[in-house]
Design a protein around this motif. Structure first.
Motif, mmCIF file in Angstrom:
data_model
loop_
_atom_site.group_PDB
_atom_site.id
_atom_site.type_symbol
_atom_site.label_atom_id
_atom_site.label_comp_id
_atom_site.label_asym_id
_atom_site.label_seq_id
_atom_site.Cartn_x
_atom_site.Cartn_y
_atom_site.Cartn_z
ATOM 1 N N ILE A 115 1.051 -1.247 0.115
ATOM 2 C CA ILE A 115 0.031 -0.086 0.003
ATOM 3 C C ILE A 115 0.833 1.460 0.183
ATOM 4 N N ALA A 116 1.853 1.176 0.635
ATOM 5 C CA ALA A 116 2.694 2.508 0.935
ATOM 6 C C ALA A 116 3.349 2.709 -0.373
ATOM 7 N N VAL A 117 4.000 1.745 -1.048
ATOM 8 C CA VAL A 117 4.668 1.827 -2.172
ATOM 9 C C VAL A 117 3.788 2.169 -3.375
ATOM 10 N N SER A 118 2.723 1.734 -3.382
ATOM 11 C CA SER A 118 1.597 2.346 -4.349
ATOM 12 C C SER A 118 1.191 3.920 -4.063
ATOM 13 N N VAL A 119 0.882 4.140 -2.851
ATOM 14 C CA VAL A 119 0.558 5.617 -2.595
ATOM 15 C C VAL A 119 1.673 6.513 -2.956
ATOM 16 N N ARG A 120 2.959 6.222 -2.560
ATOM 17 C CA ARG A 120 4.083 6.927 -3.053
ATOM 18 C C ARG A 120 4.398 7.317 -4.389
ATOM 19 N N HIS A 121 4.392 5.945 -5.044
ATOM 20 C CA HIS A 121 4.727 6.024 -6.573
ATOM 21 C C HIS A 121 3.493 6.808 -7.302
ATOM 22 N N THR A 122 2.200 6.814 -6.703
ATOM 23 C CA THR A 122 1.338 7.552 -7.259
ATOM 24 C C THR A 122 1.320 9.078 -7.089
ATOM 25 N N LEU A 123 1.743 9.540 -5.988
ATOM 26 C CA LEU A 123 1.953 10.761 -5.838
ATOM 27 C C LEU A 123 3.205 11.411 -6.473
ATOM 28 N N LEU A 124 4.208 10.528 -6.531
ATOM 29 C CA LEU A 124 5.271 11.099 -7.471
ATOM 30 C C LEU A 124 5.044 11.177 -8.683
ATOM 31 N N ARG A 125 4.341 10.089 -9.360
ATOM 32 C CA ARG A 125 3.831 10.223 -10.704
ATOM 33 C C ARG A 125 2.994 11.480 -11.034
ATOM 34 N N ALA A 126 2.004 11.829 -10.240
ATOM 35 C CA ALA A 126 1.389 12.841 -10.409
ATOM 36 C C ALA A 126 1.987 14.359 -10.490
ATOM 37 N N TYR A 127 3.064 14.227 -9.375
ATOM 38 C CA TYR A 127 4.084 15.467 -9.488
ATOM 39 C C TYR A 127 4.720 15.585 -10.613
ATOM 40 N N ARG A 128 5.278 14.481 -11.206
ATOM 41 C CA ARG A 128 6.314 14.424 -12.358
ATOM 42 C C ARG A 128 5.419 14.864 -13.597
ATOM 43 N N GLU A 129 3.790 14.531 -13.747
ATOM 44 C CA GLU A 129 3.195 14.628 -14.869
ATOM 45 C C GLU A 129 1.933 15.270 -14.385
ATOM 46 N N PRO A 130 1.728 16.590 -14.168
ATOM 47 C CA PRO A 130 0.821 17.256 -13.874
ATOM 48 C C PRO A 130 -0.676 16.759 -14.360
ATOM 49 N N VAL A 131 -0.548 16.535 -15.821
ATOM 50 C CA VAL A 131 -2.116 16.282 -16.396
ATOM 51 C C VAL A 131 -2.286 15.020 -16.028
ATOM 52 N N TRP A 132 -1.683 14.018 -15.920
ATOM 53 C CA TRP A 132 -1.621 12.996 -15.314
ATOM 54 C C TRP A 132 -2.507 12.896 -14.044
#
Length: 246
Positions: A115-132
């Motif tokens: 769960i922690a890995v999923s949450v962290r990767h999701t936030l980091l991806r959203a930060y790198r790709e704002p449209v995503w």
């Protein structure tokens, strides 16, 4: 809840994600079916590129077909409306991302770390790709949020943690609603902060470090919602991440 295939070579390079299905490159389908899938993928990629530049509400079907170099009438062989292509776009993007999270977490045995890995990767991806990230917020508030893609994986992983008695949850549905709300609110806050920050090289490095810490804190809050004690939740949220995309 990160790695989607890289964009096809061509004139639209703004999106980092490509949504062309892997099968089209492996010859698993008859020629006609391959062409149809490739055309559909081109339309989806064009839609994503236009959304990245203009936002969903400003994009027209004519712009999508022109960007994809597809005849206007051919659009309706694949989608029944502009809303239809955007629904397909969101489903495709987040299903692929969810599959990648599964691969990243495949070596983890602790449901809490998954769960922690999923949450962290999701936030980091959203930060790198704002449209995503904006598309994820839109999808996360939809009625199908728990039935597909990332929501489906969250439901599955939470059920696993509950069945193994790793999580202590009184009401699973309300817990999941709370978790989704926490993640979406975190993404919205980060997108707002990033948009208002100066993007010098030094600032970007500081922001990356801050974003990583924010993702860890968000993951710790999520784990506490699943009944993990604060100190343990913070420790799990700070463990090294499985390698993701550059």
């Amino acid at each position: 809840m990160p790695n989607v295939p890289k964009p096809l070579a061509g004139r639209r390079r703004a999106p980092k994600a490509s949504i062309a299905p892997r099968e089209t490159t492996h010859g698993r389908y008859p020629r006609g079916a391959r062409r149809k899938r490739e055309t559909r993928a081109r339309l989806l990629e064009a839609a994503f590129g236009l959304v990245a530049k203009k936002g969903i509400d400003s994009v027209t079907i004519n712009e999508i077909t022109e960007a994809a170099d597809v005849g206007f009438g051919s659009f309706y062989n694949h989608f029944d409306s502009k809303e239809g292509i955007f629904t397909a776009l969101v489903e495709w993007l987040f299903e692929e991302f969810a599959n990648t999270l599964d691969r990243l977490a495949s070596g983890l045995s602790d449901p809490a770390e998954v769960i922690a890995v999923s949450v962290r990767h999701t936030l980091l991806r959203a930060y790198r790709e704002p449209v995503w990230g904006q598309l994820l917020i839109r999808e996360g508030l939809s009625p199908r949020a728990l039935s597909r893609g990332l929501g489906q994986r969250l439901l599955r992983d939470s059920e696993k943690g509950i069945s193994e008695r790793r999580f202590a949850v009184g009401d699973q549905l309300m817990c999941l609603v709370s978790v989704i709300g926490t993640v979406l609110a975190g993404i919205a806050a980060e997108l707002h902060f990033a948009a208002s920050s100066k993007r010098t090289v030094r600032a970007r490095k500081v922001l990356r470090s801050r974003e990583e810490k924010f993702a860890e804190r968000t993951a710790a809050v999520v784990l506490q919602a699943f009944g993990i004690k604060r100190v343990e939740a913070e420790g799990i949220a700070r463990r090294p991440l499985p390698a993701g995309p550059d």
